[in-house]
Design a protein around this motif. Structure first.
Motif, PDB file in Angstrom:
ATOM      1  N   GLU A  90       0.838  -1.191   0.000  1.00  0.00           N
ATOM      2  CA  GLU A  90       0.000   0.000   0.000  1.00  0.00           C
ATOM      3  C   GLU A  90       0.877   1.246   0.000  1.00  0.00           C
ATOM      4  O   GLU A  90       1.940   1.266   0.615  1.00  0.00           O
ATOM      5  CB  GLU A  90      -0.880   0.039   1.243  1.00  0.00           C
ATOM      6  N   LEU A  91       0.381   2.292  -0.647  1.00  0.00           N
ATOM      7  CA  LEU A  91       1.010   3.606  -0.623  1.00  0.00           C
ATOM      8  C   LEU A  91       0.009   4.583  -0.026  1.00  0.00           C
ATOM      9  O   LEU A  91      -1.135   4.649  -0.466  1.00  0.00           O
ATOM     10  CB  LEU A  91       1.391   4.060  -2.037  1.00  0.00           C
ATOM     11  N   HIS A  92       0.445   5.326   0.997  1.00  0.00           N
ATOM     12  CA  HIS A  92      -0.383   6.342   1.634  1.00  0.00           C
ATOM     13  C   HIS A  92       0.247   7.700   1.370  1.00  0.00           C
ATOM     14  O   HIS A  92       1.438   7.887   1.623  1.00  0.00           O
ATOM     15  CB  HIS A  92      -0.481   6.089   3.142  1.00  0.00           C
ATOM     16  N   VAL A  93      -0.543   8.628   0.862  1.00  0.00           N
ATOM     17  CA  VAL A  93      -0.084   9.988   0.613  1.00  0.00           C
ATOM     18  C   VAL A  93      -0.822  10.906   1.576  1.00  0.00           C
ATOM     19  O   VAL A  93      -2.058  10.959   1.571  1.00  0.00           O
ATOM     20  CB  VAL A  93      -0.320  10.412  -0.845  1.00  0.00           C
ATOM     21  N   ILE A  94      -0.048  11.602   2.406  1.00  0.00           N
ATOM     22  CA  ILE A  94      -0.604  12.505   3.401  1.00  0.00           C
ATOM     23  C   ILE A  94      -0.553  13.910   2.814  1.00  0.00           C
ATOM     24  O   ILE A  94       0.523  14.449   2.566  1.00  0.00           O
ATOM     25  CB  ILE A  94       0.182  12.415   4.719  1.00  0.00           C
ATOM     26  N   GLU A  95      -1.702  14.484   2.578  1.00  0.00           N
ATOM     27  CA  GLU A  95      -1.790  15.798   1.941  1.00  0.00           C
ATOM     28  C   GLU A  95      -1.709  16.908   2.980  1.00  0.00           C
ATOM     29  O   GLU A  95      -1.831  16.636   4.169  1.00  0.00           O
ATOM     30  CB  GLU A  95      -3.091  15.853   1.145  1.00  0.00           C
ATOM     31  N   PRO A  96      -1.497  18.147   2.555  1.00  0.00           N
ATOM     32  CA  PRO A  96      -1.537  18.600   1.176  1.00  0.00           C
ATOM     33  C   PRO A  96      -0.258  18.273   0.426  1.00  0.00           C
ATOM     34  O   PRO A  96       0.832  18.305   0.994  1.00  0.00           O
ATOM     35  CB  PRO A  96      -1.719  20.112   1.300  1.00  0.00           C
TER      36      PRO A  96
END
Length: 147
Positions: free
Chosen positions: A27-33
């Motif tokens: 899994e890849l998690h992107v924490i924005e912004p």
């Protein structure tokens, strides 16, 4: 093992991490912004057609990521790390977290981390590229935890 990016700024790095995620089945998690729009052509070009194979989740911010990330240690890769990569004991459910390319991870992220790891490089070099670091760390974690 999961991969997470804290407020990435360069679309090509996210695209390369989408490829890493797809190729290694994590899994890849992107924490924005993020520092770009997700429809950026550069990111799409870097990810090529790997997007459907990847498992990317976007989180609106740090609090949402913390709430939704699930079990596992948060392992922050940082130039301010305490443990060199070759001395770190990975676990299969670790979340490998990387800070923003321009500013790294803020203090509150460091404080939330269960472990901090540094990839040793020559003293006169500043740092590795985000996606290169992610690839090194992810492969090393997978290699050490596979049975």
């Amino acid at each position: 093992m999961r991969l997470a990016l804290f407020q990435p700024a360069i679309p090509q790095n996210v695209g390369a991490c989408i490829r890493l995620s797809a190729c290694f089945g994590v899994e890849l998690h992107v924490i924005e912004p993020a520092g770009f729009r997700f429809d950026d052509r550069a990111m799409k070009r870097a990810a090529l057609d790997y997007g459907p194979l990847g498992h990317m989740t976007r989180h609106a911010g740090w609090n949402e990521f913390q709430r939704d990330r699930g079990p596992g240690r948060l392992v922050l890769f940082t130039t301010r790390g305490a443990t060199p990569l070759d001395g770190f004991a990975f676990r299969p459910d670790d979340i490998l977290l990387f800070g923003s390319e321009s500013s790294g991870a803020p203090d509150f992220v460091h404080e939330a981390a269960d472990a901090r790891v540094v990839i040793p490089i020559r003293p006169e070099a500043r740092s590795l590229n985000l996606s290169v670091s992610a690839g090194i760390a992810l492969w090393e974690g997978i290699r050490r935890t596979r049975s």
